[in-house]
Design a protein around this motif. Structure first.
Motif, mmCIF file in Angstrom:
data_model
loop_
_atom_site.group_PDB
_atom_site.id
_atom_site.type_symbol
_atom_site.label_atom_id
_atom_site.label_comp_id
_atom_site.label_asym_id
_atom_site.label_seq_id
_atom_site.Cartn_x
_atom_site.Cartn_y
_atom_site.Cartn_z
ATOM 1 N N SER A 127 0.825 -1.202 0.000
ATOM 2 C CA SER A 127 0.000 0.000 0.000
ATOM 3 C C SER A 127 0.865 1.259 0.000
ATOM 4 N N ARG A 128 1.937 1.251 0.788
ATOM 5 C CA ARG A 128 2.838 2.406 0.851
ATOM 6 C C ARG A 128 3.513 2.630 -0.510
ATOM 7 N N GLN A 129 3.976 1.549 -1.145
ATOM 8 C CA GLN A 129 4.642 1.684 -2.435
ATOM 9 C C GLN A 129 3.675 2.155 -3.520
ATOM 10 N N LEU A 130 2.463 1.644 -3.499
ATOM 11 C CA LEU A 130 1.465 2.098 -4.466
ATOM 12 C C LEU A 130 1.139 3.575 -4.254
ATOM 13 N N ALA A 131 0.975 3.982 -2.997
ATOM 14 C CA ALA A 131 0.695 5.394 -2.695
ATOM 15 C C ALA A 131 1.852 6.276 -3.166
ATOM 16 N N GLN A 132 3.085 5.785 -3.007
ATOM 17 C CA GLN A 132 4.253 6.538 -3.458
ATOM 18 C C GLN A 132 4.227 6.703 -4.977
ATOM 19 N N LEU A 133 3.925 5.621 -5.691
ATOM 20 C CA LEU A 133 3.823 5.701 -7.158
ATOM 21 C C LEU A 133 2.745 6.694 -7.557
ATOM 22 N N PHE A 134 1.609 6.662 -6.879
ATOM 23 C CA PHE A 134 0.506 7.566 -7.181
ATOM 24 C C PHE A 134 0.946 9.018 -6.992
ATOM 25 N N GLU A 135 1.617 9.299 -5.882
ATOM 26 C CA GLU A 135 2.046 10.674 -5.610
ATOM 27 C C GLU A 135 3.141 11.121 -6.576
ATOM 28 N N GLU A 136 4.013 10.206 -6.987
ATOM 29 C CA GLU A 136 5.014 10.547 -7.999
ATOM 30 C C GLU A 136 4.335 10.863 -9.327
ATOM 31 N N THR A 137 3.290 10.139 -9.633
ATOM 32 C CA THR A 137 2.534 10.391 -10.862
ATOM 33 C C THR A 137 1.879 11.767 -10.792
ATOM 34 N N ARG A 138 1.249 12.066 -9.662
ATOM 35 C CA ARG A 138 0.633 13.395 -9.487
ATOM 36 C C ARG A 138 1.679 14.494 -9.691
ATOM 37 N N ALA A 139 2.835 14.345 -9.044
ATOM 38 C CA ALA A 139 3.885 15.360 -9.139
ATOM 39 C C ALA A 139 4.364 15.530 -10.584
ATOM 40 N N SER A 140 4.512 14.421 -11.312
ATOM 41 C CA SER A 140 4.993 14.539 -12.694
ATOM 42 C C SER A 140 3.954 15.206 -13.588
ATOM 43 N N LEU A 141 2.672 14.970 -13.311
ATOM 44 C CA LEU A 141 1.619 15.619 -14.095
ATOM 45 C C LEU A 141 1.536 17.109 -13.785
#
Length: 173
Positions: free
Chosen positions: A57-71
């Motif tokens: 869950s932590r790793q998925l949340a990290q990927l999600f937040e990295e995606t948000r930041a890149s967008l």
């Protein structure tokens, strides 16, 4: 965190096919609503009640937040989350098709009843076509075509985010 690390979460699962599809879903959701929380994405991914561990869950949340930041970054650094270049082209193409499928589902999960420009409709049609890419490709010509499609997606996602995220008539739920 690598593609293979995240992709292992979905092996043997009845949910998303791959990390690419999961990332496409996250990207689509964020294009419509930049305020979407990672918990809403994870719930979409594992809506059948599959139990995921705290570390997953932590790793998925990290990927999600990295995606948000890149967008959200102004440097156009967004990239679809796909296997590395050293993976066979057929696997990269299959992952790209999965990514597109996830993206369309993510947009559809949140975007309702908004007017779309002709350009938006055309881009969404193109992405739908990419879900049908033939993974049995090989050779330099196909590699070049794969890179062109990937680059098109990078630009298209940013254009869609600008339009879908700001469309005042869209109902986000």
């Amino acid at each position: 965190m690598t593609y293979q690390d995240i992709d292992s979460f979905f092996k043997g699962s009845d949910e998303a096919n791959s990390a690419a599809e999961a990332h496409g879903l996250a990207t689509g959701m964020l294009c419509v609503n930049g305020q979407t929380q990672s918990t809403a994405w994870i719930k979409q991914l594992f809506d059948q009640g599959d139990d995921i561990g705290a570390e997953q869950s932590r790793q998925l949340a990290q990927l999600f937040e990295e995606t948000r930041a890149s967008l959200e970054s102004g440097d156009y650094g967004f990239e679809p989350f796909l296997p590395a270049d050293d993976v066979p082209l057929s696997e990269q193409i299959a992952a790209l098709a999965d990514w597109c499928q996830g993206f369309l589902f993510g947009v559809g999960a949140l975007y309702r009843n908004g007017e779309q420009s002709g350009q938006t409709r055309e881009i969404l049609r193109d992405i739908a076509e990419f879900t049908r890419l033939d993974p049995d490709a090989e050779g330099e010509e196909d590699e070049v075509a794969f890179m062109e499609v990937t680059e098109y997606l990078r630009t298209a996602v940013l254009l869609l985010r600008a339009e879908l995220g700001s469309n005042r008539r869209a109902r986000i739920h």
